[in-house]
Design an enzyme around this catalytic site. Sequence first.
Site, PDB file in Angstrom:
ATOM      1  N   GLY A   9       0.881  -1.178   0.000  1.00 12.69           N
ATOM      2  CA  GLY A   9       0.000   0.000   0.000  1.00 12.69           C
ATOM      3  C   GLY A   9       0.908   1.213   0.000  1.00 12.69           C
ATOM      4  O   GLY A   9       1.743   1.362   0.902  1.00 12.69           O
ATOM      5  N   PHE A  10       0.787   2.061  -1.027  1.00 12.70           N
ATOM      6  CA  PHE A  10       1.729   3.170  -1.127  1.00 12.70           C
ATOM      7  C   PHE A  10       1.010   4.509  -1.270  1.00 12.70           C
ATOM      8  O   PHE A  10       1.424   5.382  -2.003  1.00 12.70           O
ATOM      9  CB  PHE A  10       2.714   2.916  -2.281  1.00 12.70           C
ATOM     10  CG  PHE A  10       4.070   3.496  -2.027  1.00 12.70           C
ATOM     11  CD1 PHE A  10       4.857   3.019  -0.981  1.00 12.70           C
ATOM     12  CD2 PHE A  10       4.561   4.531  -2.802  1.00 12.70           C
ATOM     13  CE1 PHE A  10       6.103   3.558  -0.720  1.00 12.70           C
ATOM     14  CE2 PHE A  10       5.814   5.086  -2.552  1.00 12.70           C
ATOM     15  CZ  PHE A  10       6.582   4.595  -1.508  1.00 12.70           C
ATOM     16  N   GLY A  11      -0.090   4.646  -0.522  1.00 12.13           N
ATOM     17  CA  GLY A  11      -0.810   5.918  -0.487  1.00 12.13           C
ATOM     18  C   GLY A  11      -0.195   6.821   0.569  1.00 12.13           C
ATOM     19  O   GLY A  11       1.024   6.844   0.756  1.00 12.13           O
ATOM     20  N   GLY A  12      -1.063   7.558   1.282  1.00 12.45           N
ATOM     21  CA  GLY A  12      -0.578   8.524   2.268  1.00 12.45           C
ATOM     22  C   GLY A  12       0.344   7.894   3.293  1.00 12.45           C
ATOM     23  O   GLY A  12       1.480   8.350   3.501  1.00 12.45           O
ATOM     24  N   LEU A  13      -0.105   6.803   3.916  1.00 13.29           N
ATOM     25  CA  LEU A  13       0.709   6.185   4.973  1.00 13.29           C
ATOM     26  C   LEU A  13       1.917   5.458   4.406  1.00 13.29           C
ATOM     27  O   LEU A  13       3.005   5.517   4.977  1.00 13.29           O
ATOM     28  CB  LEU A  13      -0.127   5.208   5.791  1.00 13.29           C
ATOM     29  CG  LEU A  13      -1.101   5.826   6.796  1.00 13.29           C
ATOM     30  CD1 LEU A  13      -1.752   4.725   7.604  1.00 13.29           C
ATOM     31  CD2 LEU A  13      -0.407   6.825   7.707  1.00 13.29           C
ATOM     32  N   TYR A  54       5.683   6.877  -8.096  1.00 16.64           N
ATOM     33  CA  TYR A  54       4.263   6.693  -7.740  1.00 16.64           C
ATOM     34  C   TYR A  54       3.467   7.961  -8.040  1.00 16.64           C
ATOM     35  O   TYR A  54       2.388   7.914  -8.638  1.00 16.64           O
ATOM     36  CB  TYR A  54       4.154   6.329  -6.260  1.00 16.64           C
ATOM     37  CG  TYR A  54       2.747   6.013  -5.802  1.00 16.64           C
ATOM     38  CD1 TYR A  54       2.213   4.738  -5.962  1.00 16.64           C
ATOM     39  CD2 TYR A  54       1.949   6.991  -5.194  1.00 16.64           C
ATOM     40  CE1 TYR A  54       0.925   4.435  -5.540  1.00 16.64           C
ATOM     41  CE2 TYR A  54       0.662   6.697  -4.764  1.00 16.64           C
ATOM     42  CZ  TYR A  54       0.156   5.424  -4.942  1.00 16.64           C
ATOM     43  OH  TYR A  54      -1.124   5.140  -4.522  1.00 16.64           O
ATOM     44  N   LYS A 120      -8.298  -0.618  11.969  1.00 12.53           N
ATOM     45  CA  LYS A 120      -8.977   0.155  13.000  1.00 12.53           C
ATOM     46  C   LYS A 120     -10.227  -0.507  13.577  1.00 12.53           C
ATOM     47  O   LYS A 120     -10.487  -0.381  14.760  1.00 12.53           O
ATOM     48  CB  LYS A 120      -9.341   1.518  12.413  1.00 12.53           C
ATOM     49  CG  LYS A 120      -8.092   2.305  12.007  1.00 12.53           C
ATOM     50  CD  LYS A 120      -8.328   3.769  11.918  1.00 12.53           C
ATOM     51  CE  LYS A 120      -8.851   4.199  10.585  1.00 12.53           C
ATOM     52  NZ  LYS A 120      -8.671   5.625  10.334  1.00 12.53           N
ATOM     53  N   ALA A 186      -8.088   6.265   1.570  1.00 10.82           N
ATOM     54  CA  ALA A 186      -8.699   5.141   2.288  1.00 10.82           C
ATOM     55  C   ALA A 186      -9.052   5.542   3.716  1.00 10.82           C
ATOM     56  O   ALA A 186     -10.120   5.192   4.231  1.00 10.82           O
ATOM     57  CB  ALA A 186      -7.750   3.939   2.297  1.00 10.82           C
ATOM     58  N   THR A 187      -8.158   6.296   4.348  1.00 12.10           N
ATOM     59  CA  THR A 187      -8.414   6.741   5.718  1.00 12.10           C
ATOM     60  C   THR A 187      -9.726   7.533   5.762  1.00 12.10           C
ATOM     61  O   THR A 187     -10.572   7.293   6.627  1.00 12.10           O
ATOM     62  CB  THR A 187      -7.248   7.633   6.209  1.00 12.10           C
ATOM     63  OG1 THR A 187      -6.053   6.864   6.128  1.00 12.10           O
ATOM     64  CG2 THR A 187      -7.455   8.096   7.637  1.00 12.10           C
ATOM     65  N   GLU A 190     -12.749   5.302   5.093  1.00 14.52           N
ATOM     66  CA  GLU A 190     -13.054   4.465   6.260  1.00 14.52           C
ATOM     67  C   GLU A 190     -13.639   5.299   7.395  1.00 14.52           C
ATOM     68  O   GLU A 190     -14.458   4.816   8.169  1.00 14.52           O
ATOM     69  CB  GLU A 190     -11.803   3.702   6.706  1.00 14.52           C
ATOM     70  CG  GLU A 190     -11.445   2.599   5.708  1.00 14.52           C
ATOM     71  CD  GLU A 190     -10.161   1.855   6.066  1.00 14.52           C
ATOM     72  OE1 GLU A 190      -9.945   1.549   7.238  1.00 14.52           O
ATOM     73  OE2 GLU A 190      -9.377   1.595   5.140  1.00 14.52           O
ATOM     74  N   HIS A 194     -17.856   5.433   9.318  1.00 19.00           N
ATOM     75  CA  HIS A 194     -18.273   5.498  10.728  1.00 19.00           C
ATOM     76  C   HIS A 194     -19.364   6.550  10.951  1.00 19.00           C
ATOM     77  O   HIS A 194     -19.919   6.632  12.030  1.00 19.00           O
ATOM     78  CB  HIS A 194     -17.082   5.859  11.621  1.00 19.00           C
ATOM     79  CG  HIS A 194     -16.105   4.749  11.829  1.00 19.00           C
ATOM     80  ND1 HIS A 194     -16.296   3.745  12.747  1.00 19.00           N
ATOM     81  CD2 HIS A 194     -14.922   4.489  11.239  1.00 19.00           C
ATOM     82  CE1 HIS A 194     -15.262   2.922  12.720  1.00 19.00           C
ATOM     83  NE2 HIS A 194     -14.413   3.346  11.813  1.00 19.00           N
TER      84      HIS A 194
END
Length: 327
Positions: A9-13, A54, A120, A186-187, A190, A194
């Site tokens: 996974g090479f997005g923000g995190l 990327y 999470k 994604a964060t 997700e 909620h």
Amino acid sequence: MTLKVGILGFGGLGQAAAKLLSAKQEMQLVVAADKEGFAYDRNGLNAADVIAAYQSKGSLGYLEPSGILTQDSIAEAIATAKDVDGYFLALPNLPNTFMASVAKQFIASGWKGVLVDAIKRTSAVEQMITLAPELSAAGITYMSGCGATPGLLTAAAAIAAQSFAEVHKVEITFGVGIANWNAYRATIREDIAHMSGYTVDMAQAMTDAEVEALLEKTNGLIALENMEHADDIMLERVGICDRDRVTVGGVVDTRNPKKPLSTNMKLTGRTFEGKISTHTFTLGDETSMAANVCGPAFGYLKAGKQFHQRGIYGLMTAAEVMPAFVR
Ligand code: NAD
């Protein structure tokens, strides 16, 4: 000894994790994967180069000469990079069963080592706990819930609990500020899942335009309370308190890197002398979400490696292990 590390996974995190590793002597990034491809170099990947590939071309698969474009990047990365000691799984957990399916892919591959996730939801960590016997039999030491919350703040609660004979409540409140939701897609999806009226499946199915329209209505803010967060079962699992005594909520500002509030964990309990008191652990406002997730994730990877070397496999969470510090 330098540990060879992978990032899935090479997005923000994932990108933040690569940058963080570039300043470390004890860990070296050798493989990283996104949805369209992966890059592997047994002598180490340069963080600036992989991030540039990327960001400019959309996938690590375009990196010269070590990139490979493939729609099966996780399986191919695992099969190619056999010398990796451990992976940080910076993948979206969309659908809510995705991370468990990745863990099963590792089990089936025959690879042995350390895996760390920052998932999470309570129901997501529960799926991992169910996999514990299989992980153990496969020779994998799996560290689950090892980001910020769950993760750093859950571990802080486990330490704070030591002063008390009984823990009455654990309240985690996070403040996250990011300049643009696009950097942590994604964060944010997700988190939307909620919000009242939304589910994980609905959030996953939303188009970017729909996410933007929703954020337009809320002025870029997402306010959350009583979230389904795994801090609750992680603390219950180690006997600190029942899950219903743990609450998690917070505010995410998707238009401003300044935190809307200071992230904190408050644990209230009764001491052996009968005094009721509260311990508070507050994160510095200047520390970003990325610093508070990726730092602990690699700290737990190093701790996981120490267990792995001693032949201790299976599943552990951030509430039961002290993270090590990566130099
Ligand atoms: P993101 O959307 O920015 O990036 C996701 C990356 O995963 C992308 O590079 C994408 O290409 C890749 N990817 C997606 N599907 C893939 C597949 N099938 N195979 C290979 N790669 C794939 O994500 P993000 O915002 O960095 O978040 C990552 C995760 O971290 C989320 O699940 C989020 O909830 C979690 N998170 C946890 C905490 C915590 O404190 N525990 C805090 C923040 C984020």
